[in-house]
Enzyme design. Structure first.
Site, mmCIF file in Angstrom:
data_model
loop_
_atom_site.group_PDB
_atom_site.id
_atom_site.type_symbol
_atom_site.label_atom_id
_atom_site.label_comp_id
_atom_site.label_asym_id
_atom_site.label_seq_id
_atom_site.Cartn_x
_atom_site.Cartn_y
_atom_site.Cartn_z
ATOM 1 N N GLY A 89 0.831 -1.198 0.000
ATOM 2 C CA GLY A 89 0.000 0.000 0.000
ATOM 3 C C GLY A 89 0.868 1.251 0.000
ATOM 4 O O GLY A 89 2.051 1.202 -0.347
ATOM 5 N N ARG A 90 0.294 2.357 0.422
ATOM 6 C CA ARG A 90 1.066 3.602 0.454
ATOM 7 C C ARG A 90 1.856 3.769 1.745
ATOM 8 O O ARG A 90 2.788 4.571 1.802
ATOM 9 C CB ARG A 90 0.150 4.808 0.242
ATOM 10 C CG ARG A 90 -0.159 5.016 -1.221
ATOM 11 C CD ARG A 90 -0.709 6.388 -1.494
ATOM 12 N NE ARG A 90 -2.062 6.528 -0.992
ATOM 13 C CZ ARG A 90 -2.491 7.569 -0.285
ATOM 14 N NH1 ARG A 90 -1.692 8.555 0.003
ATOM 15 N NH2 ARG A 90 -3.731 7.619 0.123
ATOM 16 N N GLU A 93 5.912 3.857 1.924
ATOM 17 C CA GLU A 93 6.702 4.989 1.431
ATOM 18 C C GLU A 93 7.046 5.977 2.537
ATOM 19 O O GLU A 93 8.035 6.685 2.438
ATOM 20 C CB GLU A 93 6.008 5.687 0.266
ATOM 21 C CG GLU A 93 4.841 6.562 0.646
ATOM 22 C CD GLU A 93 4.153 7.186 -0.552
ATOM 23 O OE1 GLU A 93 3.688 8.331 -0.407
ATOM 24 O OE2 GLU A 93 4.061 6.545 -1.617
ATOM 25 N N CYS A 119 4.095 -6.507 -2.181
ATOM 26 C CA CYS A 119 3.799 -5.285 -2.917
ATOM 27 C C CYS A 119 4.795 -4.173 -2.595
ATOM 28 O O CYS A 119 5.994 -4.361 -2.722
ATOM 29 C CB CYS A 119 2.350 -4.873 -2.625
ATOM 30 S SG CYS A 119 1.605 -3.788 -3.834
ATOM 31 N N HIS A 120 4.307 -3.003 -2.151
ATOM 32 C CA HIS A 120 5.175 -1.856 -1.889
ATOM 33 C C HIS A 120 5.994 -1.973 -0.610
ATOM 34 O O HIS A 120 6.792 -1.090 -0.307
ATOM 35 C CB HIS A 120 4.350 -0.571 -1.873
ATOM 36 C CG HIS A 120 3.955 -0.118 -3.245
ATOM 37 N ND1 HIS A 120 2.901 -0.690 -3.935
ATOM 38 C CD2 HIS A 120 4.481 0.823 -4.065
ATOM 39 C CE1 HIS A 120 2.783 -0.108 -5.114
ATOM 40 N NE2 HIS A 120 3.732 0.808 -5.231
ATOM 41 N N TYR A 139 5.601 -5.199 -6.046
ATOM 42 C CA TYR A 139 4.709 -4.660 -7.068
ATOM 43 C C TYR A 139 5.562 -4.413 -8.313
ATOM 44 O O TYR A 139 6.681 -3.891 -8.200
ATOM 45 C CB TYR A 139 4.053 -3.369 -6.574
ATOM 46 C CG TYR A 139 3.046 -2.831 -7.538
ATOM 47 C CD1 TYR A 139 1.848 -3.511 -7.762
ATOM 48 C CD2 TYR A 139 3.288 -1.666 -8.252
ATOM 49 C CE1 TYR A 139 0.918 -3.033 -8.672
ATOM 50 C CE2 TYR A 139 2.362 -1.180 -9.159
ATOM 51 C CZ TYR A 139 1.176 -1.867 -9.368
ATOM 52 O OH TYR A 139 0.256 -1.396 -10.272
#
Length: 196
Positions: A89-90, A93, A119-120, A139
């Site tokens: 997800g975000r 980051e 993923c991320h 991802y």
């Protein structure tokens, strides 16, 4: 063997399915999972985001659920945990910018404990400088990040030693099964037993 203690690190707008599915699936087979987020305490919530694939060049994002944290990152000792889960997800980051997150991730690699990342979450692993020399995935848009961090890119679900990586939530069945294998979990009538 009783269930293992597993730490899950997320944050606001972590991918909904990548947070909730492993959190619940690991508990369903008898493991204890603590979910933490930097700057938030047990009992507080993070907002999740649903990432969906609809034929565009990348995913679309919609608001997910409020996910309740079960522990406080600043109060947990990674030495008390047997394994680590990093959803995508975000959230990755920005949570990768917290020293406590990086130090926690580095502990699991230094002690050769099982780690599952999807993923991320690769952004956290790259920031923790633990990707070099490993074969892994993320991802697809993060292939350059894997290579830039010294890793070898691969497709699908990848197991390299105690590290299990996957590209996104459609990989859950294989990713979670592979992680359970790394943990030594065998499912017999819903109870974990040692593979030893």
């Amino acid at each position: 063997m009783s269930g293992q203690r597993i730490l899950l690190i997320t944050g606001d707008f972590g991918e909904d399915l990548e947070v909730m599915v492993p959190f619940q699936a690991l508990q369903a087979v008898g493991h204890r999972v603590d979910a933490v987020c930097p700057d938030k305490e047990a009992g507080e919530t993070v907002k999740t985001a649903v990432h969906d694939f609809r034929g565009d060049q990348t995913y679309v994002e919609e608001r997910g659920h409020d996910f309740e944290l079960t522990a406080t990152l600043e109060e947990v000792d990674p030495a008390d945990y047997d394994a680590l889960v990093l959803p995508g997800g975000r959230a990755p980051e920005y949570v990768r910018n917290y020293d406590a997150v990086i130090e926690t991730v580095q502990h699991f690699f230094a002690e050769d404990k099982p780690v599952a990342a999807i993923c991320h979450a690769m952004q956290i692993l790259a920031a923790a400088d633990v990707v070099g020399g490993r074969t892994c995935t993320a991802y697809p848009a993060l292939e350059a990040d894997v290579r830039g961090a010294g890793g070898e890119w691969a497709e699908g679900v990848v197991r390299d030693g105690n590290l299990v990586t996957a590209q996104a939530w459609p990989d859950h069945p294989e990713w979670i099964a592979e992680f359970l294998d790394v943990l030594g979990t065998e499912i017999q009538h819903g109870q974990p037993v040692s593979a030893d």
